[in-house]
Design an enzyme around this catalytic site. Structure first.
Site, PDB file in Angstrom:
ATOM      1  N   ASP A  10     -20.382 -14.476  -9.505  1.00 53.33           N
ATOM      2  CA  ASP A  10     -20.559 -13.654  -8.306  1.00 53.33           C
ATOM      3  C   ASP A  10     -21.978 -13.914  -7.810  1.00 53.33           C
ATOM      4  O   ASP A  10     -22.939 -13.454  -8.412  1.00 53.33           O
ATOM      5  CB  ASP A  10     -20.363 -12.168  -8.652  1.00 53.33           C
ATOM      6  N   LYS A  72     -28.514 -15.003   0.855  1.00 53.08           N
ATOM      7  CA  LYS A  72     -27.095 -15.149   1.192  1.00 53.08           C
ATOM      8  C   LYS A  72     -26.852 -14.839   2.673  1.00 53.08           C
ATOM      9  O   LYS A  72     -25.870 -15.306   3.258  1.00 53.08           O
ATOM     10  CB  LYS A  72     -26.292 -14.196   0.310  1.00 53.08           C
ATOM     11  N   GLU A 156     -14.428 -12.642  -2.198  1.00 46.64           N
ATOM     12  CA  GLU A 156     -14.857 -11.518  -3.040  1.00 46.64           C
ATOM     13  C   GLU A 156     -13.793 -10.420  -3.172  1.00 46.64           C
ATOM     14  O   GLU A 156     -13.532  -9.958  -4.286  1.00 46.64           O
ATOM     15  CB  GLU A 156     -16.183 -10.944  -2.523  1.00 46.64           C
ATOM     16  N   ASP A 179     -16.233  -2.565  -0.262  1.00 44.61           N
ATOM     17  CA  ASP A 179     -17.363  -3.184  -0.984  1.00 44.61           C
ATOM     18  C   ASP A 179     -18.687  -2.805  -0.314  1.00 44.61           C
ATOM     19  O   ASP A 179     -19.034  -3.335   0.747  1.00 44.61           O
ATOM     20  CB  ASP A 179     -17.164  -4.709  -1.003  1.00 44.61           C
TER      21      ASP A 179
HETATM   22  P1  ADP Z   1     -24.609  -7.200  -3.748  1.00 44.13           P
HETATM   23  O1  ADP Z   1     -23.136  -7.362  -3.673  1.00 44.13           O
HETATM   24  O2  ADP Z   1     -25.232  -7.010  -2.422  1.00 44.13           O
HETATM   25  O3  ADP Z   1     -25.270  -8.256  -4.546  1.00 44.13           O
HETATM   26  P2  ADP Z   1     -24.451  -4.963  -5.684  1.00 44.13           P
HETATM   27  O4  ADP Z   1     -23.001  -4.761  -5.714  1.00 44.13           O
HETATM   28  O5  ADP Z   1     -25.096  -5.431  -6.920  1.00 44.13           O
HETATM   29  O6  ADP Z   1     -24.915  -5.820  -4.448  1.00 44.13           O
HETATM   30  O7  ADP Z   1     -25.111  -3.554  -5.247  1.00 44.13           O
HETATM   31  C1  ADP Z   1     -26.465  -3.379  -5.174  1.00 44.13           C
HETATM   32  C2  ADP Z   1     -26.736  -2.066  -4.536  1.00 44.13           C
HETATM   33  O8  ADP Z   1     -26.138  -1.042  -5.319  1.00 44.13           O
HETATM   34  C3  ADP Z   1     -28.207  -1.735  -4.459  1.00 44.13           C
HETATM   35  O9  ADP Z   1     -28.496  -1.172  -3.211  1.00 44.13           O
HETATM   36  C4  ADP Z   1     -28.385  -0.704  -5.541  1.00 44.13           C
HETATM   37  O10 ADP Z   1     -29.439   0.182  -5.254  1.00 44.13           O
HETATM   38  C5  ADP Z   1     -27.071   0.002  -5.499  1.00 44.13           C
HETATM   39  N1  ADP Z   1     -26.782   0.717  -6.746  1.00 44.13           N
HETATM   40  C6  ADP Z   1     -26.664   0.173  -7.972  1.00 44.13           C
HETATM   41  N2  ADP Z   1     -26.403   1.131  -8.880  1.00 44.13           N
HETATM   42  C7  ADP Z   1     -26.356   2.308  -8.194  1.00 44.13           C
HETATM   43  C8  ADP Z   1     -26.121   3.665  -8.553  1.00 44.13           C
HETATM   44  N3  ADP Z   1     -25.908   4.005  -9.832  1.00 44.13           N
HETATM   45  N4  ADP Z   1     -26.139   4.596  -7.586  1.00 44.13           N
HETATM   46  C9  ADP Z   1     -26.348   4.254  -6.300  1.00 44.13           C
HETATM   47  N5  ADP Z   1     -26.577   2.997  -5.898  1.00 44.13           N
HETATM   48  C10 ADP Z   1     -26.580   2.032  -6.832  1.00 44.13           C
HETATM   49 MG    MG Z   2     -21.348  -8.048  -4.011  1.00 41.67          MG
END
Ligand code: ADP
Ligand code: MG
Length: 589
Positions: A10, A72, A156, A179
């Protein structure tokens, strides 16, 4: 060393993950610090040293101009084409979005190799469903730069649905994948068709994510300072880090203390934030995601009631407010059985496992769940390997051309229990060429064999030329979802009578066509040597039943028999005539 190993990756805007199927189970791999998630951040040190991940993210505070994140959003787009203006300049850093992504992928490859103790060179990589060809190609290019060949680029939402096991839901089932990540929001409506997910619609916002909530919280925190301060980029990174941590804690706690000692060298900051306060700041952003959901449903021409499942993906869906709003909007309890920030990666791993064969034990049956065959003349199903045959197995049959002058035969490989080809599933098709000749002169042997891996090979041999045509069909011949097998069998039982009648009718119809063609050819030749009146009456009886299209097989068979009877003398006569002529020729008369 296992050369068939394929990584599932991912490559996220905010975080990236890597995994592999191990002993039949999809697992995500951790780095030396035990972290399974790597920040998608690359730091270009002024001395040329490149760091990736957590170490690079730390540089965001110290060396923000040389720290690249959210690349990205730029990949596969021409300069200026992205709706996002990064606070760094890739040209100054001497790099490109593909090269930055390649650094992240190299890092993930290394994490995997360290963990597995062997080299790996293949991967399945996920991209957003809305990525266009250029964005997909640039992602693939990044992988190649990192020394990875890409076995598949996977959407995704499809990956997430796989991780949730929704491929087991069955035909025509519909799933919404919500998502909400760090910088982007995507909603996709998927429908399972012929065993694969089709994207019915996608909507979203590439400028909407957890980062926005962090920024809102930073503004709020700063407003609580009891001193006045000038803007400072380096300090901002520290504020953002604290806000993001607080936001995450508020997903599981009702309130949190934010403490920033000597944030500007002289002042310390301390405040308590309640979850309700954060939710008030987050609400407008969450509301925007719900608007996109309504759009996506509208585009797919569906109502919430038409969905069979709603799944949550992305770290931001850990927020209770988000879950609440999704529940209200879709009028259903979202499926929370997977970690939302790991679902996409896990789906990529499952896809990689299916491609490499590592997941075979889990999905392979040792019997054919449904019959396999080909379509024959008249649109009928001709079974070659019956249902419940143990594999490996082999079977074949001989086929011929139905009409004169035909130069090829289309072999449609079918799966299913229905009598008519159109009601079964097509697994593949291949055109088999042969020399043109009279009706029934071609001889094409068709052989089906299924090996121990469940791969069906269809071999068609033109016996005249000895030329072979081969078609290979991957696991689909053996690996069919239980619920679809059940569906197919139920349908075949339910329609057994109609199906059988249709088969008998079609067979009788082909017999009629054969007889009528023979009569039409013969009658002008025999003149008044036989009673043509009876023959004409019999053939028009047959024609009438055919034209009435009543599908009355019994009546047609009876008419065929009469026609067959009255033409007996015709056939005898024709043979006699032909022999006489041949004799005459021989005697030179
Ligand atoms: P991406 O797909 O953009 O790479 P992710 O799915 O890893 O992102 O999500 C990252 C986001 O999720 C960030 O904004 C992070 O602050 C938020 N995040 C991660 N854990 C938590 C949580 N426990 N509560 C709220 N937000 C969260
Ligand atoms: Mg993602």
């Amino acid at each position: 060393m296992d050369n068939n190993l394929i990584l599932g990756i991912d490559l996220g805007t905010t975080n990236s993950l890597v995994g592999v199927v191990d002993a039949g189970f999809p697992i995500l791999l951790a780095d030396k610090n035990g972290e399974r998630s790597t920040p998608s951040v690359v730091h270009y040190g002024s001395g040329g040293h490149i760091t990736v991940g957590t170490a690079a993210r730390r540089q965001q505070v110290l060396d923000s101009a040389r720290t690249v994140f959210s690349v990205k959003r730029l990949i596969g787009r021409r300069p200026g084409e992205s709706d996002w203006e990064p606070p760094y300049d890739l040209r100054v850093l001497g790099t490109t979005p593909s090269k930055v992504s390649a650094e992240i992928l190299k890092h993930l490859k290394q994490v995997a190799e360290d963990s597995l103790g062997q080299n790996v060179s293949r991967a399945v990589i996920t991209v957003p469903a809305f990525f266009n060809d250029a964005q997909r190609a640039a992602t693939k290019h990044a992988a190649e730069l990192a020394g990875l060949s890409v076995d598949r680029i996977l959407a995704e939402p499809t990956a997430a649905a796989l991780a949730y096991g929704l491929d087991q839901l069955g035909e025509r089932k519909r799933v919404a994948v919500y998502d909400f990540g760090g910088g982007t929001f995507d909603i996709s409506i998927l429908e399972m068709r012929d065993g694969v997910f089709q994207v019915l619609s996608t909507a979203g916002d590439t400028q909407l994510g957890g980062d926005d909530i962090d920024a809102a919280l930073v503004r709020y925190l700063k407003s609580k300072r009891d001193w006045t301060a000038a803007e400072d980029v380096a300090q901002d990174a520290a504020w953002t880090e604290a806000a993001e941590r607080a936001k995450r804690q508020l997903s599981t706690h009702d309130s949190v203390e934010v403490i920033l000692p000597f944030i500007d060298g002289s002042h310390s900051f301390h405040v308590v934030v309640e979850r309700a306060e954060l939710e008030q700041m987050a609400r407008p952003f969450v509301d925007r995601t719900i608007k996109h959901c309504q759009r996506a449903l509208h585009d797919a021409k569906l109502n919430v009631e038409d969905l069979d499942e709603v799944i949550l993906v992305g770290g931001s869906t850990r927020m209770p407010l988000v879950r609440q709003r999704v529940r209200d909007a879709f009028k259903t309890e979202p499926n929370l059985s997977q970690n939302p920030d790991e679902a996409v990666a896990k789906g990529a791993v499952i896809q990689a496992g299916i491609l490499s064969g590592a997941l075979r034990q889990m999905i392979l049956l040792d019997v054919t769940p449904l019959s396999l065959g080909i379509e024959t003349f008249g649109g009928l199903m001709n079974i070659i390997i019956p249902r419940n045959s143990t594999i490996p197995c082999k079977a074949g049959e001989m086929f011929t051309n139905a009409v004169a002058g035909q130069e090829s035969m289309l072999i449609r490989v079918l799966q299913g229990e229905r009598e008519l080809a159109k009601d079964n599933w097509e697994l593949g098709r291949v055109e088999v060429p042969f020399p043109s000749g009279a009706k029934g002169t071609a001889r094409v042997g068709v052989q089906f064999s299924i090996d121990a891996d469940g791969i069906l090979s269809v071999l068609a041999r033109d016996t005249a030329t000895g030329k072979d045509t081969v078609l290979e069909i991957q696991n689909t011949a053996v690996d069919v979802d239980d619920s679809r097998v059940e569906e197919m069998i139920n349908a075949s039982v339910e329609h057994a009578l109609d199906d059988m009648n249709e088969r008998i009718w079609t067979e009788a119809k082909m017999k009629s066509e054969e007889l009528l063609a023979a009569v039409d050819e013969a009658l002008p030749l025999v003149g008044d040597a036989v009673d043509t009146g009876a023959i004409r009456r019999a053939s028009s009886a047959v024609r009438e039943i055919l034209e009435a299209e009543l599908h009355d097989a019994t009546a047609l068979k009876r008419a065929n028999a009469t026609l067959d009877d009255v033409t007996q003398s015709l056939a005898v006569l024709l043979v006699e005539r032909a022999m006489e002529e041949a004799l005459d020729r021989k005697l030179g008369l």
